[in-house]
Design a protein around this motif. Structure first.
Motif: not given
Length: 59
Positions: A3-9, A27-42
């Motif tokens: 699950n961590k590998f899938i999230k990271s990818s 927010a748009n990209i997080a919705r598109e790739f089904k991941c956390n917005r703050s994780a992408v930002s960090r």
């Protein structure tokens, strides 16, 4: 562990899309790739590293 590998990818794909200029809002990209917005930002700001980069740093 898988699950961590899938999230990271997903986050890596989102970051790559932002770097290519496909999206401008986290927010748009997080919705598109089904991941956390703050994780992408960090990840973009360099506050966190991908699992692979973190492992290379420590080992």
């Amino acid at each position: 562990m898988r699950n961590k590998f899938i999230k990271s990818s997903r986050i890596n794909k989102a970051v790559a899309a932002i770097q290519r200029g496909e999206f401008t809002y986290y927010a748009n990209i997080a919705r598109e790739f089904k991941c956390n917005r703050s994780a992408v930002s960090r990840r973009i700001r360099g506050l966190t590293k991908s699992k692979k980069e973190a492992n290379l740093f420590w080992y």
